[in-house]
Design a protein around this motif. Sequence first.
Motif, PDB file in Angstrom:
ATOM      1  N   SER A  45      60.593  49.818   6.829  1.00  0.00           N
ATOM      2  CA  SER A  45      61.183  50.448   6.175  1.00  0.00           C
ATOM      3  C   SER A  45      61.423  51.814   7.420  1.00  0.00           C
ATOM      4  CB  SER A  45      60.308  51.048   5.568  1.00  0.00           C
ATOM      5  OG  SER A  45      58.713  51.960   6.242  1.00  0.00           O
ATOM      6  N   VAL A  47      63.892  55.572   7.003  1.00  0.00           N
ATOM      7  CA  VAL A  47      64.756  56.732   6.787  1.00  0.00           C
ATOM      8  C   VAL A  47      65.624  57.625   7.480  1.00  0.00           C
ATOM      9  CG1 VAL A  47      63.389  57.660   5.203  1.00  0.00           C
ATOM     10  CG2 VAL A  47      63.150  58.312   7.338  1.00  0.00           C
ATOM     11  N   ASP A  65      66.147  61.238  12.464  1.00  0.00           N
ATOM     12  CA  ASP A  65      64.651  59.925  12.126  1.00  0.00           C
ATOM     13  C   ASP A  65      63.438  60.215  11.633  1.00  0.00           C
ATOM     14  OD1 ASP A  65      63.444  61.128  14.794  1.00  0.00           O
ATOM     15  OD2 ASP A  65      62.623  58.938  14.797  1.00  0.00           O
TER      16      ASP A  65
ATOM     17  N   SER B  43      63.143  57.887  16.070  1.00  0.00           N
ATOM     18  CA  SER B  43      61.797  56.641  16.719  1.00  0.00           C
ATOM     19  C   SER B  43      61.179  56.470  16.190  1.00  0.00           C
ATOM     20  CB  SER B  43      60.591  58.857  17.476  1.00  0.00           C
ATOM     21  OG  SER B  43      60.760  59.048  15.953  1.00  0.00           O
ATOM     22  N   GLY B  44      60.134  55.015  16.073  1.00  0.00           N
ATOM     23  CA  GLY B  44      59.517  54.675  15.783  1.00  0.00           C
ATOM     24  C   GLY B  44      58.084  53.738  16.541  1.00  0.00           C
ATOM     25  N   SER B  59      58.397  50.258  11.530  1.00  0.00           N
ATOM     26  CA  SER B  59      58.840  51.602  10.928  1.00  0.00           C
ATOM     27  C   SER B  59      59.891  52.991  11.826  1.00  0.00           C
ATOM     28  CB  SER B  59      57.658  52.304   9.680  1.00  0.00           C
ATOM     29  OG  SER B  59      58.035  53.260   8.831  1.00  0.00           O
ATOM     30  N   ASN B  60      59.887  53.722  10.955  1.00  0.00           N
ATOM     31  CA  ASN B  60      60.404  55.226  11.536  1.00  0.00           C
ATOM     32  C   ASN B  60      60.036  56.486  10.830  1.00  0.00           C
ATOM     33  OD1 ASN B  60      62.151  55.389   9.948  1.00  0.00           O
ATOM     34  ND2 ASN B  60      64.031  56.058  10.936  1.00  0.00           N
ATOM     35  N   VAL B  61      58.845  56.030   9.510  1.00  0.00           N
ATOM     36  CA  VAL B  61      58.993  56.613   8.666  1.00  0.00           C
ATOM     37  C   VAL B  61      57.477  57.187   9.033  1.00  0.00           C
ATOM     38  CG1 VAL B  61      58.303  57.856   6.093  1.00  0.00           C
ATOM     39  CG2 VAL B  61      60.076  55.875   6.931  1.00  0.00           C
TER      40      VAL B  61
END
Lengths: 453, 441
Positions: A45, A47, A65, B43-44, B59-61
């Motif tokens: 995922s 965003v 991000d 970033s992630g 993810s980067n969330v």
Amino acid sequence: MSRELVERVVKALEGKVYYGDVRFESARGMGYSKTKTKEAVSFASSVGLTVRISSANKWYYLAFDELDEGRILDETKRLVTKVGNKRSDIVLQEPWKIDREIKVMEDPNDLSDEEKIGVVRDIYGRIIGNDKIINAAVSLGHSKGETILMNTEGSNLRQVLPFYRFILNATAKEGKRIESDYFAVAKQGGHEILEKSDVHVKVGEVVKSAKDMLKAKMLKGGKHDIIVDDEISGVIAHESFGHGLEADQVTRGRSYLSSLVGKKVVSELVSVHDNSSYEGERGFFFFDDEGIKSKDNVLVKNGILKQFMNDRTTGFHLKSPPTGNARAQDFSRKVFIRMSNTYIEPGEWKRDELLAETKKGVYIEKALTGMEDPLGGNLQIMTGKAYEINNGELTTLYKGVGIAGKVLEFLSNVDAVTDDFELRGSGCGKGHEDYVPVSSGGPFMRIRGAVIG
Amino acid sequence: MEELVIKELKRLKDYEVFFVQSEVNETHLEKGRPHFISKTFDSGYGIRVLDGGLGFSSSNVKEREAVRKVIESAAKSARMTEKVDFQFPFEARYPKVDIVDKKIKSDPEKAINETIEKLLHRKPDNMEFSFGKFRTYDSTVHIMNSEGLDAEREETAFMIEMSITVGGKKRVEFWPHEFRRRVDDFGEEDFDKWFKLSRDQLTAELPGTGGMTVIFSPGSVADGVGSVVDFHTSGRAKLNEMSKFSVGEKIASEDVTIHSDGLYPFGLMSSGFDDEGVPQQKLPLIEKGVFKNFTYDQFYALKDGTKSTGNGLRQSDVFFVFDSKFGSMPTNQISNLYIKPGKRSLDELIGEVKEGVLVEKFSWLNPDGMTGDFSSEISAGYRIKNGEIANPVKGGLVSGNLIEMMRGVSGLSDKSTITSGGTVLAGICPYIRFEDVQVAG
């Protein structure tokens, strides 16, 4: 929440910059794959939010991000103060609104992970069980991407696009020789794409082809009359022709096609489109990453060069409206002029008739890679396999060959175009970077005196 | 972000998390003038969970619920996929390797602007930069796993991609695209060479057709030889029964010695540890033409009953990029392709060629790593006649099989240079001369 955030960031730009837009992107996807030694199920995922400002003929970007509103607004206000409200040479348009989500026939999210890895295992088993096949690779992936774009013109846009891909590969071995072949489908839609692909038939074809390739010979390079399949036609339209029609290459003084609009440049049998409104194909969208509506752009009609693909900047300089081709790989990258679904229009020849009427030549299938040369107008395509044509029949099988030459000369030598038509999804880079989803395709074509090797 | 992810992960028994945080600065030129300026925060995290099988999510969330979903997905994948004999690596002593540029760390925008100024100052008046892309990466990589491994590194990179055009009615270009760890790794020597290659295109001809001697530049060697060596020396290819190499077998000319060198100072793939936290090393792959060792990541090492060689690396897709590495699982691949230089200069190698081509750059050399087959258009090169450069060449195809060509190496130049190639790999490579290669055009 994302929509409100975008609204608040756009408000920080309104009245303070010549033009600005804010683009929010989010994506979620699943992948399922299996080879002889590894099985994987993965989730991804992401965003991102991009702020773009045009001031004094420069583009300024901020890309985040993390949706930390305080930080985004602080950085945006700082940039606004730094760059000021100065006129830019770009096309402005009337505001418009859209909020569309593509509905799929069979949502892959309605199938369980177990069902989807089960499909992959089943196809894998059908490939690996064959004589001489030493390995197989099967993968299935689907994702959904949402884009919200608002700008200082007052446009308010949202789209949700579904992507689906399935790839199978068979590797055959005999002695020290190893060869492989593959089938891939990549479109927008749901799990129905797999069902429509006759995948079980494709398994048989790919397995046979991988084994046949164990006997394939190397072709000696030189000039030959060739017939290329729909896949290669598409790569020619895209790599060799399309990149030279991206108008940023024109304004950079880097397109061999710069002075040729309105002139006959290739065979009258050749018509080329870039159609971002072709729903269901991998390069489809409702609006581009500058908020311009997608459309069918006819690039070449009956051999005559009709137009370039423009963004807001080149549109201003070339006095031509933006064509809906401005795209970024993701929130972190620059928006460039890019193709979408690029194809050659089908003709009237039947494939069997074309082959029968070709006494001597080379029949070439599958485009593995292609590379653009927008200034030089040269052609480079690597293909999967080839057959010698003798008296209208396919005879000796050869390994893949390269196709080279000058694009305009090559396409001027097209003397037959079939009524076949298929588009295939893939990824396209601008040079060596910035990959966006596209498709390309068209009919089979015969080209006289092509350089292959 | 890291604290939250680690806290949530600690509910699981066997896990690994790979964090990347990057600041990316970029300026583009259009016709020599700045046109685009950006700053990106990227970033992630990528998570692997072992629970029977091996699951992966990325993810980067950073919100709590999203983090939980990512971890749950990795855990579910692990339970669902086929069982594996796997264990995450333990912490080890890591060698120190120089991979950070202080200039990029302290002021990336200045580093970009100074490079642009240097290039513009050096540029001959009759040339133009129709476009240019200049980018810095300043990244921190942090790996933690349930075996107690906790390793962190900083790394930098600098990228230049540009089109250098020259000419009047007939315009030609040279189109470099290169990465280095430090901004000063691009020097005046590089810029002058690009200008020369651009200018020489004005008088370029087709190379002719036939079997002839072909010399590959360091970048072409990395893309070409690198692709097949990477594939066939991997434990992955061995266990999939797809490697054509057997240990002890002579697979190349005696002049050829190749290492997977993860410790080369400022090498593009260099670092104290790989992307699973295993120490990188200088691993001999081919010594005097004889195949010596397979490379392994942790997965294929354990599958083959041996130890990882520190070759578990994450690259997004097949293209050489530094960003968003967290989105890829580690795969078994070569580190820097180090090819030991030969004893003769490039001029001496050319001096021995009766009829041939020196290829400085292919349009895109992208061989099939498994079969070794390739066919690529010459983007910039020179025709060699009777031991001397005769004229520039452009267009036409060079084709062949790189596995077979490695047996036909007849010389390597005496200097290996850092190159990012154009396709897959980072290398430290010399010019290599191959005999009897097919050229058409």
